[in-house]
Write a protein that holds these residues in place. Structure first.
Motif, short mmCIF file in Angstrom:
data_model
loop_
_atom_site.label_atom_id
_atom_site.label_comp_id
_atom_site.label_asym_id
_atom_site.label_seq_id
_atom_site.Cartn_x
_atom_site.Cartn_y
_atom_site.Cartn_z
N LEU A 34 -139.80 111.69 -16.67
CA LEU A 34 -141.10 112.37 -16.71
C LEU A 34 -141.43 112.79 -18.13
N LEU A 35 -142.71 112.69 -18.49
CA LEU A 35 -143.15 113.19 -19.79
C LEU A 35 -142.96 114.69 -19.86
N PRO A 36 -142.18 115.22 -20.78
CA PRO A 36 -142.05 116.67 -20.91
C PRO A 36 -143.28 117.27 -21.57
N THR A 37 -143.40 118.58 -21.50
CA THR A 37 -144.53 119.26 -22.11
C THR A 37 -144.57 118.97 -23.61
N GLY A 38 -145.77 118.63 -24.09
CA GLY A 38 -145.95 118.39 -25.52
C GLY A 38 -145.73 116.95 -25.92
N LEU A 51 -153.49 111.05 -6.56
CA LEU A 51 -152.35 111.73 -5.96
C LEU A 51 -152.10 111.22 -4.56
N SER A 52 -152.92 110.28 -4.11
CA SER A 52 -152.84 109.83 -2.72
C SER A 52 -151.59 108.98 -2.49
N LEU A 243 -149.28 114.80 -13.09
CA LEU A 243 -149.43 113.35 -12.95
C LEU A 243 -150.28 112.71 -14.05
N PRO A 244 -151.37 113.35 -14.52
CA PRO A 244 -152.13 112.71 -15.59
C PRO A 244 -151.35 112.55 -16.89
N LYS A 245 -150.24 113.27 -17.05
CA LYS A 245 -149.44 113.18 -18.28
C LYS A 245 -148.37 112.10 -18.20
N MET A 246 -148.33 111.40 -17.11
CA MET A 246 -147.31 110.40 -16.89
C MET A 246 -147.87 109.00 -17.06
N ASP A 247 -146.96 108.05 -17.36
CA ASP A 247 -147.36 106.65 -17.29
C ASP A 247 -147.66 106.30 -15.84
#
Length: 271
Positions: A34-38, A51-52, A243-247
């Protein structure tokens, strides 16, 4: 080190995600991927992320025809299959369908065909296909739910299976803990029937798999290999912000259980 309400979190676990839409669960991310903060994001940050669970336009009813499950579908137009057992009872007794009534048959593996009742006998009905059968593959995000719900009583476990099916979960695995009672085969069989009824009700073409109950230790390898895993936990950031911060992901794991399950799982991951 990130701290949570139950103590320090392992370095590989990022403190994210309350499941706000249902106002029931919070989720902590357990995946190292997961993409971490920042961290830098891929793609536009304004792009909406779904998110479905898995969905398909073919899952919608076609003309309001009643849909019935059949392990075997007609192989082609004008071919015939026989419906027996619970589906026959539902068709002829509950819905009172008879000769010349049109229906849909599905096999819960993506197959769908429209047909008409050709003959009704004492314990079975024959359906003749009016078209070539369709075969559709699953689309969308595939979420696999692991939940410690074996002790739920009063129909609440059935409700969980029903709603996971309706929301499009790919599978549900009951989690066993050290002090939890064993889940009987009869209960798992009941959940299979609940799942199939919910599948028909919500017009899914691909059934949710109700897997054999397993202990928490057995899911650790799956967490390590999954592209993304969430652990239900209160007081965390909304999952829709994560979720928007992830590939783009094909799916992942959703793990739900009481605080004892959360603590045990985190300790095992720290090893």
């Amino acid at each position: 080190m990130i701290h949570s309400s139950i103590g320090p979190m392992p370095a590989s676990i990022y403190a994210y995600a309350t499941f706000r839409p249902l106002n029931i669960f919070g989720f902590q991310v357990l995946s190292k991927r997961l993409l971490p903060t920042g961290a830098s994001e891929t793609g536009s940050t304004n792009k909406r992320t779904s998110l479905s669970f898995s969905t398909a336009s073919a899952n919608k009813p076609r003309g309001g025809l009643p849909r019935f499950y059949s392990e075997v579908l007609p192989t082609g137009k004008d071919k015939i299959v026989r419906i027996e057992g619970d589906e026959f009872w539902h068709m002829t007794k509950a819905l009172r369908l008879g000769v010349q009534d049109r229906v849909e048959l599905f096999n819960a593996r993506g197959g769908l065909v429209e047909g008409v009742v050709l003959r009704v006998e004492r314990s079975s009905a024959e359906i003749v296909a009016l078209e070539e059968p369709l075969l559709l593959t699953p689309t969308g995000v595939q979420w696999h739910v692991f939940a410690a719900f074996g002790t739920l009583k009063g129909g609440r476990a059935d409700w969980l299976i029903e709603k996971c099916t309706e929301l499009g979960a790919s599978s549900v695995t009951p989690l066993l803990t050290e002090r939890s009672t064993l889940i009987s085969e009869n209960r798992v069989d009941r959940w299979q029937r609940v799942m199939l009824a919910a599948t028909k009700q919500c017009q899914r073409l691909h059934q949710m798999v109700v897997k054999t109950p397993t202990r928490i230790e057995c899911i650790l390898p799956q967490i390590e290999t999954s592209s993304i895993s969430f652990l239900a936990m209160a007081e965390a950031k909304p999952i829709v912000e994560v979720l928007p911060k992830m590939d783009k992901k094909d799916g992942g794991l959703l793990i739900v259980g009481p605080e004892g399950v959360q603590i045990l799982l985190i300790k095992r991951l720290e090893r």
